[in-house]
Design an enzyme around this catalytic site. Structure first.
Site, PDB file in Angstrom:
ATOM      1  N   ASP A 271      22.264  40.722  -3.816  1.00 19.83           N
ATOM      2  CA  ASP A 271      21.281  41.105  -2.632  1.00 19.83           C
ATOM      3  C   ASP A 271      22.179  41.004  -1.374  1.00 19.83           C
ATOM      4  O   ASP A 271      21.642  41.792  -0.479  1.00 19.83           O
ATOM      5  CB  ASP A 271      19.985  39.959  -2.470  1.00 19.83           C
TER       6      ASP A 271
ATOM      7  N   ASN B 281      27.858  36.998  -9.738  1.00 20.91           N
ATOM      8  CA  ASN B 281      26.770  36.159 -10.623  1.00 20.91           C
ATOM      9  C   ASN B 281      27.340  36.130 -12.171  1.00 20.91           C
ATOM     10  O   ASN B 281      28.503  36.638 -12.298  1.00 20.91           O
ATOM     11  CB  ASN B 281      25.449  36.587 -10.274  1.00 20.91           C
TER      12      ASN B 281
ATOM     13  N   LEU C  98      17.319  50.025  -6.821  1.00 20.08           N
ATOM     14  CA  LEU C  98      15.805  50.292  -7.616  1.00 20.08           C
ATOM     15  C   LEU C  98      14.821  50.830  -6.914  1.00 20.08           C
ATOM     16  O   LEU C  98      14.234  51.752  -7.190  1.00 20.08           O
ATOM     17  CB  LEU C  98      15.091  48.832  -8.575  1.00 20.08           C
TER      18      LEU C  98
ATOM     19  N   PHE D   5      14.628  45.745 -14.096  1.00 21.65           N
ATOM     20  CA  PHE D   5      14.606  44.184 -14.478  1.00 21.65           C
ATOM     21  C   PHE D   5      14.221  43.108 -13.484  1.00 21.65           C
ATOM     22  O   PHE D   5      14.648  43.391 -12.475  1.00 21.65           O
ATOM     23  CB  PHE D   5      15.987  44.007 -15.388  1.00 21.65           C
TER      24      PHE D   5
ATOM     25  N   LYS E 206       8.584  47.622  -5.681  1.00 20.85           N
ATOM     26  CA  LYS E 206       9.744  48.461  -5.863  1.00 20.85           C
ATOM     27  C   LYS E 206       9.257  49.908  -6.025  1.00 20.85           C
ATOM     28  O   LYS E 206       9.770  50.877  -6.017  1.00 20.85           O
ATOM     29  CB  LYS E 206      10.699  47.972  -7.027  1.00 20.85           C
TER      30      LYS E 206
END
Length: 416
Positions: free
Chosen positions: A284, A216, A316, A333, A351
């Protein structure tokens, strides 16, 4: 703050014009401001404009009989709660380090027994020069607080660290100094002295074959800035970084990784820690099977190759839900392109972390130098104005220090 007073020394440089905004913002908070305008600073702002905003006489010359009769330079140097040098040029910092006293500004700095805050602004090459680095280190060793400059495009056309920090960040640091809440970088022990913080930053790369990968646009700037800000507050910082074109901040232990699985392992190897800040833009998904040889186009009319994906570990969530060695404060984040706060609030619950730093990445945030974020906690949402990523990092580091010190009632810290 209505009983607080600062002495502002305005150095020479294009950033001097921002001192006018700083004076105005301090006035709105009830902080009185008396000013010394250097000869260099007067090339960019006038004594009249400074006086009009501060409501005070502006001092410019060391050998001025009227000024000395009204307020001698010794009294001037000690009449404030805080001395702020903004912008702090390379020349002014060099004079302060070597004890020069050849003008009103340098004489005042030498004579003062008041805490000093310097806010640097200069060309990137000047900031990164070995002489300036030595001078900054010496000033901090002498007890002077030196803020880190922002990074970005400069009036001279170059790009890099050296820009004056945003005015809200300067005001926040001044208020923190006047409040006496915590200690900033370079002023004795930091507010996070004795803590261990783990920060992840940058993208991950998931290989398709020996030469291609999924990734990314993350530049790693925000994660690196946060690692640097935590280190500046005295923390021991482990920075687990994906592939980026950045140098590790001073005082940070850098661990380089490529894939999401490597990043998770590096984080778990670095535990235990007091704080975990998951800034990295972790992929992901990854190809279920990476080719051992470069994939080839078979020619016109051939079938488009298909790819099976496998889900990457959720770093996370894994850290947030650890029963052993869970950090006391886990921060994630949320980089979103729409409905930012709604997605961030849902992510906080999903999470199991303590805070979510939410930001809109639909514009130029990824790879850019600024960020506009909302800090989502169990107690609600704290919206911050758009500011440089360095300023975001400093503000977040201060929030972390307050939380670990038990002063943030909105945060529910998980027991280790």
């Amino acid at each position: 703050m209505s009983d607080k007073r600062i002495l502002l020394i305005i150095g020479g440089g294009i950033a001097a014009y921002k001192s006018l905004e700083l004076i105005r913002e301090l006035g709105r908070r009830g902080i009185a401001c008396r000013c010394i305008l250097t000869s260099g600073g007067s090339q960019f702002v006038t004594p009249l404009s400074v006086s009009a905003l501060s409501g005070e006489k502006v001092f410019t010359e060391l050998f001025d009989l009227d000024d000395e009769a009204e307020m001698g330079h010794i009294q001037l140097s000690r009449s404030a709660d805080l001395v702020v040098v903004c912008p702090a040029t390379a020349d002014l910092m060099a004079k302060a380090v070597h004890g020069h006293a050849n003008d009103l500004a340098s004489t005042t700095l030498l004579a003062t027994d008041t805490p000093v805050l310097m806010v640097p602004a200069m060309n990137v090459r000047m900031w990164q020069h070995a002489a300036t680095e030595r001078n900054v280190a010496q000033l901090r060793s002498d007890g002077v607080t030196v803020m880190e400059p922002d990074e970005g495009a400069m009036a001279c056309g170059e790009f890099g660290p050296g820009r004056l920090p945003q005015v809200p960040a300067i005001v926040a640091e001044i208020e923190r100094q006047l409040d006496g809440q915590g200690q900033s970088s370079g002023k004795g022990k930091g507010a996070l002295e004795g803590t261990h913080c783990i920060v992840t930053a940058g993208p991950t790369r998931e290989p398709l074959d020996p030469v291609r990968f999924l990734s990314n646009h993350s530049s790693g700037r925000q994660g690196y800035a946060i690692a640097g800000a935590l280190a500046a507050e005295g923390a021991r910082v482990t920075l687990v970084s994906g592939p980026v074109a950045l140098e590790a901040p001073r005082g940070v232990d850098l661990v380089k990784v490529e894939t999401a699985r490597q990043m998770l392992k590096a984080v778990e190897d670095a535990l235990p820690a007091d704080v975990f800040v998951s800034v990295a833009a972790v992929a992901d998904w990854r190809p279920a099977r990476a080719a051992t040889k470069k994939l080839k186009i078979k020619g016109a009319g051939s079938a488009t190759p298909s790819m099976e994906l496998a889900e990457n570990p959720d770093i996370l969530r894994t850290v947030s839900n650890k029963r052993k060695n869970r950090p006391g404060l886990v921060i994630g984040f949320a980089a979103e392109t729409n409905d930012v706060e709604e997605h961030a609030t849902a992510k906080l619950k999903r999470k199991g972390c303590d805070w979510i730093v939410a930001n809109d990445v639909s514009g130029d945030v990824m790879g850019g130098t600024e960020n506009e974020i909302a800090l989502v906690t169990q107690g609600g949402i704290d919206r911050w104005p758009r500011m440089g990523k360095t300023d975001v990092a400093r503000r977040l580091a201060q929030k972390i220090a307050e939380a670990l010190g038990g002063s943030d009632d909105d945060v529910k810290l998980a027991a280790e």
